[in-house]
Design a protein around this motif. Structure first.
Motif, PDB file in Angstrom:
ATOM      1  N   ILE A 134       9.648  12.978  13.462  1.00 48.88           N
ATOM      2  CA  ILE A 134       8.366  13.965  13.542  1.00 48.88           C
ATOM      3  C   ILE A 134       8.726  15.225  12.585  1.00 48.88           C
ATOM      4  CG2 ILE A 134       7.014  15.199  14.957  1.00 48.88           C
ATOM      5  CD1 ILE A 134       7.824  13.198  17.065  1.00 48.88           C
ATOM      6  N   HIS A 135       9.862  15.617  12.620  1.00 44.88           N
ATOM      7  CA  HIS A 135      10.106  17.043  12.117  1.00 44.88           C
ATOM      8  C   HIS A 135      11.213  16.763  10.637  1.00 44.88           C
ATOM      9  CE1 HIS A 135       7.865  18.607  15.232  1.00 44.88           C
ATOM     10  NE2 HIS A 135       8.652  18.106  16.087  1.00 44.88           N
ATOM     11  N   CYS A 158       1.422   7.712  20.258  1.00 46.56           N
ATOM     12  CA  CYS A 158       1.042   7.899  21.698  1.00 46.56           C
ATOM     13  C   CYS A 158       2.167   8.599  22.422  1.00 46.56           C
ATOM     14  CB  CYS A 158       0.659   6.702  22.320  1.00 46.56           C
ATOM     15  SG  CYS A 158      -1.012   6.083  21.893  1.00 46.56           S
ATOM     16  N   SER A 159       3.270   8.085  22.280  1.00 42.61           N
ATOM     17  CA  SER A 159       4.469   8.606  22.729  1.00 42.61           C
ATOM     18  C   SER A 159       4.886  10.170  22.396  1.00 42.61           C
ATOM     19  CB  SER A 159       5.997   7.857  22.543  1.00 42.61           C
ATOM     20  OG  SER A 159       6.875   8.494  22.739  1.00 42.61           O
ATOM     21  N   ASN A 160       4.727  10.438  20.990  1.00 41.60           N
ATOM     22  CA  ASN A 160       4.793  11.835  20.436  1.00 41.60           C
ATOM     23  C   ASN A 160       3.883  12.747  20.945  1.00 41.60           C
ATOM     24  OD1 ASN A 160       5.422  10.547  17.072  1.00 41.60           O
ATOM     25  ND2 ASN A 160       6.614  10.550  18.721  1.00 41.60           N
ATOM     26  N   MET A 161       2.588  12.236  21.332  1.00 39.18           N
ATOM     27  CA  MET A 161       1.552  13.106  21.925  1.00 39.18           C
ATOM     28  C   MET A 161       1.901  13.312  23.444  1.00 39.18           C
ATOM     29  SD  MET A 161      -2.051  11.979  20.334  1.00 39.18           S
ATOM     30  CE  MET A 161      -1.761  10.177  20.205  1.00 39.18           C
ATOM     31  N   ILE A 177       3.447  15.811  15.458  1.00 34.37           N
ATOM     32  CA  ILE A 177       2.817  15.143  14.814  1.00 34.37           C
ATOM     33  C   ILE A 177       3.540  14.702  13.349  1.00 34.37           C
ATOM     34  CG2 ILE A 177       0.563  14.520  13.487  1.00 34.37           C
ATOM     35  CD1 ILE A 177      -0.931  16.717  15.028  1.00 34.37           C
ATOM     36  N   ALA A 178       3.930  13.447  13.328  1.00 37.04           N
ATOM     37  CA  ALA A 178       4.697  13.179  12.182  1.00 37.04           C
ATOM     38  C   ALA A 178       3.941  13.139  10.907  1.00 37.04           C
ATOM     39  CB  ALA A 178       5.229  11.776  12.390  1.00 37.04           C
ATOM     40  N   PRO A 179       4.488  13.644   9.918  1.00 40.64           N
ATOM     41  CA  PRO A 179       3.656  13.780   8.478  1.00 40.64           C
ATOM     42  C   PRO A 179       3.551  12.439   7.668  1.00 40.64           C
ATOM     43  CG  PRO A 179       5.781  14.478   8.168  1.00 40.64           C
ATOM     44  CD  PRO A 179       5.844  14.269   9.570  1.00 40.64           C
TER      45      PRO A 179
END
Length: 458
Positions: A274-275, A296-299, A305-307
């Motif tokens: 993500i970063h 969904c997991s990231n949220m 938010i992955a680029p």
């Protein structure tokens, strides 16, 4: 000259489509022999006999979806009230002691439940990243279940060797001896890895993260994988806290840390990412690494938010993953495609990702991430992994008449009406063949209740 008979003939589909491009074919049939697609032709033109025939009228057929990152075991701890609003580290601290109580029968039940849920979303290939092996759990507990379901399976021999007393996150009880990890990894590769085209079973070596095993272990795992020609996977740059920790401890980004550990290459894919650092994208692109995007997991965990649009512009392979049942609370790869599209639009505008691009991540993108050129497309010579959805489903009404493929992503995700894996129907008429869903849910609930009780939290 007549063709030899097919094993399976899927007749007269309303639409046959590859999401990443090419024409959407109307009223075509697909012939399958020995697990491979041997013909895709207009229904009236296809002259071939078949042992079995499926009527596909009213369906849109797409390539079977490919899940590039999952944690089956976590499906026993979905929506735990105490962790519903926790960030990643607190979330792990709550769940790890529960997972440490898992037994082989728990891993089997969780694998079956999560895999069937995925299959109902049109998923045909799964990579599961299990890295905890408590109480005599083994890779075979998952492999046998997945073989019985007939799904194409990439199994991880994951690992954790640093427990809490050595600076890790997981309980000491689940930390394994590194010599044992390497020996068992080699055993699993030699026993279960099939590199042949059309393979139903492959092995990847997958430490939980570069911080859950020693630096020496990361390097030795990479060397072992490359000796045997298997792929490498780990979590990387999932949270801001991880990035800060890595910069504080090592003086650079997680991607540069991975490079120092011999973990950049065409045989590597990372979960989340993500970063990335400012110089990481060209480095990732040049190395050939892939990314498993789990929106969904990231949220759910608030990680960011992955680029993904930037990754794709740099030519970095990106697939989709549903991640774990306890950080997503669902195993629906079609829903994940929708969230991937919407999340990129939140990040970069309405034209940041199209529905077709999002669905391509779950098909040909996933194949690229897993290093496969035999799945992810519907064309002659490809493995016969197919998902079919009813165009008259209520979820698609008023939409599929305009764009049958785009509707699968823009609209609420319908359940698959037809799933074929390696040329064999596993879902037909919306029914999962050979599975009692009521009994499966009951077994999952019983195992989940008992697992939490053993951890002293029931």
């Amino acid at each position: 000259m007549s063709q030899p008979p097919a094993d399976l003939l899927i007749r007269n589909a309303d639409r046959v489509a590859n999401p990443e491009g090419g024409p959407v074919l109307a009223h075509h049939s697909i012939a399958i022999r020995d697990g491979w697609i041997v013909a895709i032709e207009p229904d009236e033109a296809l002259r071939i006999e078949a042992t079995e025939t499926v009527d596909a009228r009213g369906l849109v057929l797409i390539p079977g979806l490919i899940n590039t990152h999952e944690h089956f075991l976590e499906s026993l701890t979905r929506a735990m009230p105490q962790a519903q609003n926790a960030g990643l580290m607190d979330w792990l601290a709550w769940h790890d002691p529960i997972w440490a109580e898992a037994r082989p029968e728990d891993l089997r039940v969780a694998t079956r439940q999560a895999a069937v849920e995925l299959m109902r979303s049109g998923c045909t290939t799964v990579f599961d990243h299990n890295y905890l092996w408590p109480n005599t759990c083994r890779a075979e507990d998952q492999i046998e279940v997945m073989a019985g379901l007939g799904m194409r399976f990439h199994v991880a021999r994951g690992s954790v060797s640093l427990g809490q007393s050595n600076g890790g996150v997981a309980p000491d009880a689940v930390a394994e001896d590194e010599a044992h990890i390497l020996a068992d990894s080699e055993r699993v590769i030699q026993r279960w890895h099939d590199p042949q085209p059309g393979s139903m079973q492959q092995v990847a070596l997958a430490p939980c993260s570069p911080y859950s095993v020693s630096a020496a272990m990361m390097r030795e795992t990479a060397a072992l994988a490359r000796r045997h020609g298997v792929r490498l996977h780990t979590h990387l740059a999932e949270s801001r806290e991880e990035v800060a920790f890595c910069r504080s401890r090592h003086g650079h980004s997680p991607v540069l840390h991975a490079e120092a550990l011999d973990w950049l290459g065409e045989d590597v894919w990372f979960a989340h990412l993500i970063h990335p650092g400012s110089s990481d994208l060209p480095r990732l692109a040049a190395s050939g690494c892939g990314v498993a995007h789990c929106p969904c997991s990231n949220m759910r965990l608030g990680n960011g938010i992955a680029p993904i649009s930037d990754y794709l512009k740099h030519g970095i392979a990106v697939g989709l993953g549903v991640d774990g049942g306890a950080s997503n609370d669902a195993a629906d790869l079609l829903a994940e495609s929708r969230q991937a599209m919407l999340l990129q639009r939140v990040n970069a505008g309405a034209d940041a990702m199209t529905a077709h691009q999002a669905l391509a991540l779950a098909t040909v993108g996933g194949a690229q991430v897993l290093g496969r050129d035999d799945i992810g497309r519907l064309e002659v010579g490809m493995a016969a992994d197919i998902a079919g959805f009813r165009l008259d489903a209520l979820e698609l009404s008023g939409a599929a008449v305009h764009d049958p493929v785009g509707a699968l992503v823009f609209c609420p995700p319908p359940r698959a009406d037809l799933v074929v894996i390696n040329g064999r129907p596993t879902i037909r008429g919306g029914e999962v063949l050979g599975s009692d869903l009521g009994a499966l849910a009951a077994a999952q609930n019983q195992a989940a209740t008992a697992l939490v009780a053993r951890a002293g939290l029931g």
